[in-house]
Design an enzyme around this catalytic site. Sequence first.
Site, PDB file in Angstrom:
ATOM      1  CE  LYS A   1      34.069  37.443  44.853  1.00 30.25           C
ATOM      2  NZ  LYS A   1      34.123  37.989  43.487  1.00 30.25           N
TER       3      LYS A   1
HETATM    4  O1  G3P Z   1      35.344  41.333  42.309  1.00 26.66           O
HETATM    5  C1  G3P Z   1      34.239  42.185  42.443  1.00 26.66           C
HETATM    6  C2  G3P Z   1      34.184  43.093  41.280  1.00 26.66           C
HETATM    7  O2  G3P Z   1      33.938  42.335  40.139  1.00 26.66           O
HETATM    8  C3  G3P Z   1      33.184  44.170  41.348  1.00 26.66           C
HETATM    9  O3  G3P Z   1      33.598  45.101  40.418  1.00 26.66           O
HETATM   10  O4  G3P Z   1      33.387  46.965  38.872  1.00 26.66           O
HETATM   11  O5  G3P Z   1      31.426  45.435  39.283  1.00 26.66           O
HETATM   12  O6  G3P Z   1      32.177  47.043  41.036  1.00 26.66           O
HETATM   13  P1  G3P Z   1      32.581  46.208  39.884  1.00 26.66           P
END
Ligand code: G3P
Length: 217
Positions: free
Chosen positions: A83
Site C-alpha cells: 500500500k
Molecule cells: O482503509 C482505510 C481506512 O482504514 C480508513 O478508514 O475510518 O480511518 O477513515 P477511517
Amino acid sequence: MKFFVDTADIEAIAELNETGMVDGVTTNPSLILKSGRDILEVTKEICALVKGPVSAEVVATEAEEMIKEGRKLAEIAENIAVKVPLTWAGLKTCKTLTDEGTMVNVTLCFSANQALLAAKAGATFISPFVGRMDDINLDGMELISDIRTIYDNYAFETEILVASVRSVNHVTESALIGADICTAPPKVLKKLADHPLTDKGLAAFLADWAKTGQQIL
Ligand code: G3P
C-alpha cells in the site's frame, strides 16, 4: 462485490473468515498501532489465514526508500499488496513494484484525477476514502461513481477498493455503483446481516416451534 476486512486484529479476521465472506484484508499504520503487534509478524499471520490480497502500507515518503520498504513487505507472502500513498513518490513506487509483479494498493485517494493517475501507474487497487470525505461534507459516494465511469471509459483494470467505510449504506451504495471491493471494519461487516424483521420473524418461528413440542435432533 468483494469484501476486505479493514483491521490488523487477527482474532476478528479469523472470526469473519469462517463465514467465507473475507476476500482480503487491508491494514494501515493506524491499524497496526491499534493491534499493538509488530507489522511483519502480524502481517505474516494474516497472510497465512486469508487467501486473498493483504494490504500492508509503506511509511517512507521518498520513492527510493518506499520501494525498498515495499520490496521487504512483498517478501512476507505471495498475497501481499503493497500500500502506497497517492503522492508522486507513491505513484513512482507503484509503477516500479507493479513492473516487478507485486500487487499495489494506492491509498489516500480523494479525487477522480488521483484515481486516474493511479490507474495509469498500473495500480492493482485504488482506495478512495469515502468516510473521510463525508466527514468534511464532500460526497464520498459521488467520487466512487466518477471513478467507476472513468475506469470503464478507458477499460482500466485497476480495482476500485472503497475504503474508510463507516456504515452499511456505504456498502449498499458501493455495490449499486459497481465498485469492485469494499473494505470495512469488522463491526460494519457484521452489521450487514442485521435486520429487525429477521429478528422478529425468527422469534415468532421459535415461539411456534416450542409449542409443537417437536425436536429435529
Ligand atoms: O482503509 C482505510 C481506512 O482504514 C480508513 O478508514 O475510518 O480511518 O477513515 P477511517
